[in-house]
Design a protein around this motif. Structure first.
Motif, PDB file in Angstrom:
ATOM      1  N   GLY A 136       0.814  -1.210   0.000  1.00 54.90           N
ATOM      2  CA  GLY A 136       0.000   0.000   0.000  1.00 54.90           C
ATOM      3  C   GLY A 136       0.843   1.254   0.000  1.00 54.90           C
ATOM      4  O   GLY A 136       2.048   1.227   0.247  1.00 54.90           O
ATOM      5  N   ALA A 137       0.205   2.347  -0.302  1.00 52.65           N
ATOM      6  CA  ALA A 137       0.878   3.642  -0.275  1.00 52.65           C
ATOM      7  C   ALA A 137       1.164   4.028   1.167  1.00 52.65           C
ATOM      8  O   ALA A 137       0.502   3.567   2.099  1.00 52.65           O
ATOM      9  N   PRO A 138       2.158   4.875   1.384  1.00 53.69           N
ATOM     10  CA  PRO A 138       2.430   5.314   2.748  1.00 53.69           C
ATOM     11  C   PRO A 138       1.242   6.103   3.300  1.00 53.69           C
ATOM     12  O   PRO A 138       0.490   6.702   2.530  1.00 53.69           O
ATOM     13  N   PRO A 139       1.050   6.067   4.593  1.00 50.71           N
ATOM     14  CA  PRO A 139      -0.094   6.790   5.154  1.00 50.71           C
ATOM     15  C   PRO A 139       0.027   8.294   4.904  1.00 50.71           C
ATOM     16  O   PRO A 139       1.121   8.852   4.920  1.00 50.71           O
ATOM     17  N   ALA A 140      -1.115   8.918   4.646  1.00 50.51           N
ATOM     18  CA  ALA A 140      -1.126  10.361   4.405  1.00 50.51           C
ATOM     19  C   ALA A 140      -0.870  11.099   5.715  1.00 50.51           C
ATOM     20  O   ALA A 140      -1.289  10.645   6.780  1.00 50.51           O
ATOM     21  N   PRO A 141      -0.182  12.223   5.640  1.00 53.26           N
ATOM     22  CA  PRO A 141       0.038  12.988   6.876  1.00 53.26           C
ATOM     23  C   PRO A 141      -1.291  13.549   7.373  1.00 53.26           C
ATOM     24  O   PRO A 141      -2.197  13.814   6.576  1.00 53.26           O
ATOM     25  N   PRO A 142      -1.452  13.713   8.675  1.00 54.15           N
ATOM     26  CA  PRO A 142      -2.711  14.243   9.194  1.00 54.15           C
ATOM     27  C   PRO A 142      -2.932  15.686   8.744  1.00 54.15           C
ATOM     28  O   PRO A 142      -1.974  16.432   8.539  1.00 54.15           O
ATOM     29  N   ALA A 143      -4.197  16.040   8.567  1.00 54.14           N
ATOM     30  CA  ALA A 143      -4.531  17.400   8.155  1.00 54.14           C
ATOM     31  C   ALA A 143      -4.231  18.361   9.298  1.00 54.14           C
ATOM     32  O   ALA A 143      -4.435  18.037  10.461  1.00 54.14           O
ATOM     33  N   PRO A 144      -3.774  19.564   8.964  1.00 53.04           N
ATOM     34  CA  PRO A 144      -3.505  20.536  10.022  1.00 53.04           C
ATOM     35  C   PRO A 144      -4.803  20.976  10.709  1.00 53.04           C
ATOM     36  O   PRO A 144      -5.888  20.915  10.129  1.00 53.04           O
ATOM     37  N   VAL A 145      -4.685  21.427  11.934  1.00 50.34           N
ATOM     38  CA  VAL A 145      -5.839  21.821  12.734  1.00 50.34           C
ATOM     39  C   VAL A 145      -6.604  22.954  12.062  1.00 50.34           C
ATOM     40  O   VAL A 145      -7.833  22.963  12.037  1.00 50.34           O
TER      41      VAL A 145
END
Length: 166
Positions: A31-40
């Motif tokens: 799988g693709a690497p996990p996406a970074p979390p969205a900023p607050v």
């Protein structure tokens, strides 16, 4: 992948596993690497946009789904754009208030044509389900204090008294 004047590296989260699979010729799913979390700040903007879109829909709902009142099974039934509520009539007193005035909001919402929730009326906390802020209304005082503004307050009062209100 290499393009003129650009180098891109595409790969899965488990690069070593992919390299072993390629060397040994064994099949695998990577799988693709996990996406970074969205900023607050982005989440705050999303919530604000949803709230701003919901407000006109709620205003439209007050036009499409007007407040309706009825008495059945010893309860006052109120249908509003935000749902249905029931209030027990047994042992409660009911009266028509000619000059009811809805005060400040404790909890709930007010918009043109609808006051829904907990408000101050005559100096007391009152559950209000009204289509107008002033004028004739029916006040039910029992387990809960409830103010409603039916088109015909006398008819609703008669129904409440027939179902056990004083």
């Amino acid at each position: 992948v290499q393009l003129p004047d650009e180098t891109w590296a595409l790969g899965p989260a488990d690069r070593e596993g992919l390299a072993r699979a390629l060397r040994s010729g064994t099949p695998g799913v990577f799988g693709a690497p996990p996406a970074p979390p969205a900023p607050v700040w982005w989440r705050v903007i999303q919530v604000l946009v949803v709230a701003l879109l919901a407000l006109p829909l709620l205003l439209l709902a007050t036009i499409v789904v007007p407040l309706r009142y009825g008495v059945a099974n010893g309860q006052l039934h109120v249908r509003s754009p935000v749902g249905r509520r029931r209030f027990d009539i047994g042992g409660a007193s009911a009266r028509v208030v000619d000059r009811a005035r809805i005060g400040w909001r404790v909890l709930g919402m007010s918009m043109p044509g609808a006051w829904l929730g907990l408000f101050r009326v005559e100096g007391q906390s009152t559950h209000v389900w009204a289509t107008r802020r002033t004028g004739p209304a029916v006040l039910l005082e029992g387990a809960r204090r409830v103010l409603v503004t039916p088109a015909d307050p006398q008819a609703l009062l008669a129904d409440l008294q027939a179902s056990g209100a004083r």
